[in-house]
Scaffold this active site. Structure first.
Site, PDB file in Angstrom:
ATOM      1  N   HIS A 129      -7.667  17.036 -22.763  1.00  0.00           N
ATOM      2  CA  HIS A 129      -8.010  16.054 -21.744  1.00  0.00           C
ATOM      3  C   HIS A 129      -9.528  15.915 -21.599  1.00  0.00           C
ATOM      4  O   HIS A 129     -10.140  16.413 -20.657  1.00  0.00           O
ATOM      5  CB  HIS A 129      -7.371  16.434 -20.404  1.00  0.00           C
ATOM      6  CG  HIS A 129      -5.907  16.123 -20.348  1.00  0.00           C
ATOM      7  ND1 HIS A 129      -5.034  16.737 -19.486  1.00  0.00           N
ATOM      8  CD2 HIS A 129      -5.158  15.250 -21.070  1.00  0.00           C
ATOM      9  CE1 HIS A 129      -3.812  16.254 -19.676  1.00  0.00           C
ATOM     10  NE2 HIS A 129      -3.868  15.359 -20.629  1.00  0.00           N
ATOM     11  N   CYS A 156      -1.365  25.217 -27.476  1.00  0.00           N
ATOM     12  CA  CYS A 156      -2.116  26.454 -27.283  1.00  0.00           C
ATOM     13  C   CYS A 156      -1.144  27.641 -27.319  1.00  0.00           C
ATOM     14  O   CYS A 156      -0.095  27.603 -26.663  1.00  0.00           O
ATOM     15  CB  CYS A 156      -2.833  26.419 -25.938  1.00  0.00           C
ATOM     16  SG  CYS A 156      -3.617  27.995 -25.508  1.00  0.00           S
ATOM     17  N   HIS A 202       2.079  16.841 -15.145  1.00  0.00           N
ATOM     18  CA  HIS A 202       1.104  17.319 -16.125  1.00  0.00           C
ATOM     19  C   HIS A 202       1.833  17.578 -17.442  1.00  0.00           C
ATOM     20  O   HIS A 202       2.939  18.124 -17.448  1.00  0.00           O
ATOM     21  CB  HIS A 202       0.426  18.600 -15.636  1.00  0.00           C
ATOM     22  CG  HIS A 202      -0.735  19.015 -16.479  1.00  0.00           C
ATOM     23  ND1 HIS A 202      -0.574  19.708 -17.660  1.00  0.00           N
ATOM     24  CD2 HIS A 202      -2.073  18.805 -16.344  1.00  0.00           C
ATOM     25  CE1 HIS A 202      -1.768  19.914 -18.204  1.00  0.00           C
ATOM     26  NE2 HIS A 202      -2.683  19.380 -17.427  1.00  0.00           N
ATOM     27  N   GLU A 241       1.607  19.779 -19.685  1.00  0.00           N
ATOM     28  CA  GLU A 241       2.030  21.169 -19.906  1.00  0.00           C
ATOM     29  C   GLU A 241       3.311  21.473 -19.141  1.00  0.00           C
ATOM     30  O   GLU A 241       4.208  22.157 -19.653  1.00  0.00           O
ATOM     31  CB  GLU A 241       0.917  22.140 -19.493  1.00  0.00           C
ATOM     32  CG  GLU A 241       1.268  23.581 -19.800  1.00  0.00           C
ATOM     33  CD  GLU A 241       0.235  24.577 -19.320  1.00  0.00           C
ATOM     34  OE1 GLU A 241       0.639  25.716 -18.973  1.00  0.00           O
ATOM     35  OE2 GLU A 241      -0.973  24.238 -19.288  1.00  0.00           O
ATOM     36  N   THR A 256      -0.736  27.186 -17.149  1.00  0.00           N
ATOM     37  CA  THR A 256      -1.847  28.075 -17.536  1.00  0.00           C
ATOM     38  C   THR A 256      -3.178  27.698 -16.915  1.00  0.00           C
ATOM     39  O   THR A 256      -4.126  28.481 -16.983  1.00  0.00           O
ATOM     40  CB  THR A 256      -2.021  28.090 -19.065  1.00  0.00           C
ATOM     41  OG1 THR A 256      -2.376  26.777 -19.516  1.00  0.00           O
ATOM     42  CG2 THR A 256      -0.759  28.565 -19.764  1.00  0.00           C
ATOM     43  N   CYS A 275      -4.265  31.379 -17.982  1.00  0.00           N
ATOM     44  CA  CYS A 275      -4.906  31.911 -19.190  1.00  0.00           C
ATOM     45  C   CYS A 275      -6.272  32.522 -18.884  1.00  0.00           C
ATOM     46  O   CYS A 275      -6.895  32.233 -17.860  1.00  0.00           O
ATOM     47  CB  CYS A 275      -5.001  30.835 -20.266  1.00  0.00           C
ATOM     48  SG  CYS A 275      -6.354  29.681 -20.048  1.00  0.00           S
ATOM     49  N   SER A 303      -6.755  19.292 -15.827  1.00  0.00           N
ATOM     50  CA  SER A 303      -6.341  20.165 -14.723  1.00  0.00           C
ATOM     51  C   SER A 303      -7.349  21.275 -14.486  1.00  0.00           C
ATOM     52  O   SER A 303      -7.749  21.541 -13.346  1.00  0.00           O
ATOM     53  CB  SER A 303      -4.963  20.761 -15.019  1.00  0.00           C
ATOM     54  OG  SER A 303      -4.601  21.699 -14.026  1.00  0.00           O
TER      55      SER A 303
END
Length: 320
Positions: free
Chosen positions: A50, A105, A133, A135, A174, A204, A233
């Site tokens: 992003h 990822c 989102h 993810e 994450t 993460c 994000s």
């Protein structure tokens, strides 16, 4: 002859670490090497990361960004973004006999594996994250509809009613705020003491490190500039963390979006970048600040990141 007016002094605290994380670096490399190996165009499902500048640069190299596989011809490579995809996406690519490279990822893939493990063990799963989102869409799409409940706030955690409180587990996006997520997890654990947690934190290392660096910077700065895109994000979270730590925080794409008037009453300005923002944008912002101020740059932060992720074998073997 009038002497030139001197510039007012301004200290710029440069957060460390900042900018690209290992997952972002790997995803960008996958697109670059795919174009280098197979020629243009290479299709990418969703923005690879992003950041508008990264996407525009890859477009110039020959990447074509699409939202769904139906927009991709079957005879060209397609790359899945770093955010991860629902299981239905690679299944569709296989059915169409497409060659695809998965740039998810590895730390997002870890969450997918955890969710599957909980599901296989018969647990009901709560995902802490943000609606819509990519993810979150990818993680929820690893399992059948209804297997995962999304919780965004402490209020939702307090209102949530599981089918069986004794067979409950949670995973998280994450790139969340570490502090906000801790509050939500705390609310869940208070109500459901037996809830199963991830073996290792899902947020993460890069998100955590950048937020900790921002806290250190924002405690000393009147203004915080976060370089990153509005749909990133982790970049949005950095601005929120900065405001919570007491700084006036602004999320900007690049130097062109910086209003120098924001800095007029500041003695110290913090600068950081989200995990998908290139370092040249940081240097561009500092250069713009230096047009009006006599800038002294100091780095603030302790964490040093040495994480790296391997590229997909199909890509490295084809490049040999």
């Amino acid at each position: 002859m009038t002497a030139p007016l001197s510039k007012p002094p301004l200290t710029v605290l440069l957060a460390a670490p900042r900018g690209f994380c290992a997952g972002v670096d790997r995803a960008i490399q996958i697109v670059e090497k795919a174009i280098e190996t197979y020629g243009a165009p290479v299709y990418v499902r969703h923005e690879i990361v992003h950041n508008r500048h990264v996407v525009d640069r890859l477009k110039a190299l020959g990447a074509v960004f699409v939202e769904e596989l139906e927009a991709c011809p079957p005879d060209r490579p397609v790359v899945f973004s770093a955010h991860g995809v629902p299981k239905a996406v690679p299944a569709e690519a296989k059915a169409r006999k497409m060659f695809y490279l998965d740039a998810t990822c590895p730390l997002v893939s870890k969450v997918h594996v955890e969710a599957q493990r909980h599901f296989d063990a018969g647990r009901e799963i709560v995902l802490i994250g943000h609606t819509g989102h990519p993810e979150v869409v990818g993680t929820m799409g690893q399992l059948p509809d209804g297997a995962v409940t999304l919780i965004e706030t402490v209020e939702e955690a307090r209102a949530f009613t599981p089918k069986d409180p004794k067979t409950l587990a949670f995973v998280t996006q994450t790139t969340l705020s570490v502090d906000d997520t801790a509050e939500i997890v705390g609310a869940l654990r208070e109500r459901f003491p037996e809830i199963s947690a991830p073996h290792k934190e899902d947020i993460c290392y890069a998100t955590t490190n950048r937020q900790e660096a921002v806290k250190a910077v924002a405690a000393k700065a009147q203004v915080l500039l976060v370089i990153g895109s509005a749909n990133s994000s982790n970049s949005v979270r950095l601005a929120e963390v900065g405001r919570r730590a007491g700084a006036a925080a602004y999320l900007i794409d690049d130097a062109g979006k910086l209003d120098l008037a924001w800095l007029d009453d500041a003695r110290t300005v913090g600068v950081t970048a989200g995990a998908s923002a290139p370092e040249d944008l940081v240097q561009g912002v500092i250069a713009k600040i230096a047009e009006r101020f006599d800038v002294e740059v100091q780095e603030e932060g302790a964490a040093r990141e040495t994480v790296s992720f391997k590229l997909p074998r199909a890509l490295t073997e084809a490049a040999q």
